[in-house]
Write an enzyme that holds these catalytic residues in place. Sequence first.
Site, short mmCIF file in Angstrom:
data_model
loop_
_atom_site.label_atom_id
_atom_site.label_comp_id
_atom_site.label_asym_id
_atom_site.label_seq_id
_atom_site.Cartn_x
_atom_site.Cartn_y
_atom_site.Cartn_z
N PHE A 86 33.88 60.30 225.89
CA PHE A 86 32.87 61.28 226.28
C PHE A 86 32.47 62.12 225.08
O PHE A 86 33.32 62.64 224.36
CB PHE A 86 33.43 62.20 227.37
CG PHE A 86 32.47 63.27 227.82
CD1 PHE A 86 31.33 62.95 228.55
CD2 PHE A 86 32.70 64.60 227.51
CE1 PHE A 86 30.44 63.94 228.95
CE2 PHE A 86 31.82 65.60 227.90
CZ PHE A 86 30.69 65.27 228.63
N LYS A 94 23.80 60.98 217.63
CA LYS A 94 24.01 61.38 216.24
C LYS A 94 25.09 60.53 215.57
O LYS A 94 25.54 60.85 214.49
CB LYS A 94 24.39 62.86 216.19
CG LYS A 94 23.28 63.79 216.68
CD LYS A 94 23.74 65.23 216.66
CE LYS A 94 22.62 66.19 216.87
NZ LYS A 94 22.12 66.38 218.17
N GLY A 95 25.57 59.50 216.28
CA GLY A 95 26.59 58.62 215.73
C GLY A 95 28.02 59.04 216.02
O GLY A 95 28.96 58.36 215.60
N GLY A 97 29.69 59.19 219.00
CA GLY A 97 30.36 58.27 219.93
C GLY A 97 30.79 57.01 219.21
O GLY A 97 31.89 56.50 219.41
N ASN A 124 24.95 53.14 234.38
CA ASN A 124 24.91 53.92 233.15
C ASN A 124 24.27 53.11 232.01
O ASN A 124 24.93 52.69 231.06
CB ASN A 124 26.32 54.38 232.78
CG ASN A 124 26.32 55.43 231.71
OD1 ASN A 124 25.33 55.65 231.02
ND2 ASN A 124 27.46 56.09 231.55
N TYR A 131 27.15 50.25 224.08
CA TYR A 131 28.28 49.32 223.91
C TYR A 131 27.80 47.95 223.43
O TYR A 131 28.43 47.34 222.56
CB TYR A 131 29.06 49.19 225.21
CG TYR A 131 29.69 50.47 225.69
CD1 TYR A 131 30.26 51.38 224.80
CD2 TYR A 131 29.70 50.80 227.03
CE1 TYR A 131 30.83 52.56 225.23
CE2 TYR A 131 30.27 51.98 227.48
CZ TYR A 131 30.83 52.86 226.58
OH TYR A 131 31.39 54.03 227.02
#
Length: 161
Positions: A86, A94-95, A97, A124, A131
Site C-alpha cells: 500500500f 511516483k515510482g 510502489g 483493481n 503489476y
Amino acid sequence: MSLTFRRAQPEDMGLLLSLIKELARYEHLEREVTATEEILSEWLFAKKKAEVIFPMLENEAIGYVLYFYNFSTFLGKAGIYVEDLFIRPEFRHKGHGKALLRHIARKAEAEGLGRVEWACLDWNEPSIAFYLSLGAVSMQGWSAYRLTGQKLTAFAQTRDE
C-alpha cells in the site's frame, strides 16, 4: 527526497493500523478490519509470523508492505507472500510502489527464495496494470479459497471421518 525503507518496530503499531484502515477503505473492505494494535504487535513481534516494511520519505511513512514466508513444494524453496502492498494515494505514480516491491524482490533474491507472489482484487485495474508492467503474471486457472470466522471454527470442530 530519496525513498528509504524501515522495518516496523513495536511502537509503530498505531501507524500500521491506520495504514491498514486506509487500504481497507480503498478496497471497500473496512468492515473486515478487526485488527488492533495489540493483535498486530502479538503476531508481528511476539509470534514473528509476518514482517512489515515502511517506505519512508524524510521521516514520513508513505505506505507499507506486509509479507510472510511460504513454501513451494514444486520449487523446493521458500518464497515471499505479500499480503499487503500500500502506498498512500498522494504518493502514487511516483515510482514508490515499484521501489517497495523491488525492495522485496531483492530480499527474495538475496535469500535465494523461489518467488514473490500476491493477490489483487479483480476490479483493481490500476494495480493490475501496475503489476503487469513489472512483468508479473496472473495465475490463470487458480482461484483463492478461504476459511475464516464461524466457518473456520465450525470446520475445525467437525469430527474426523
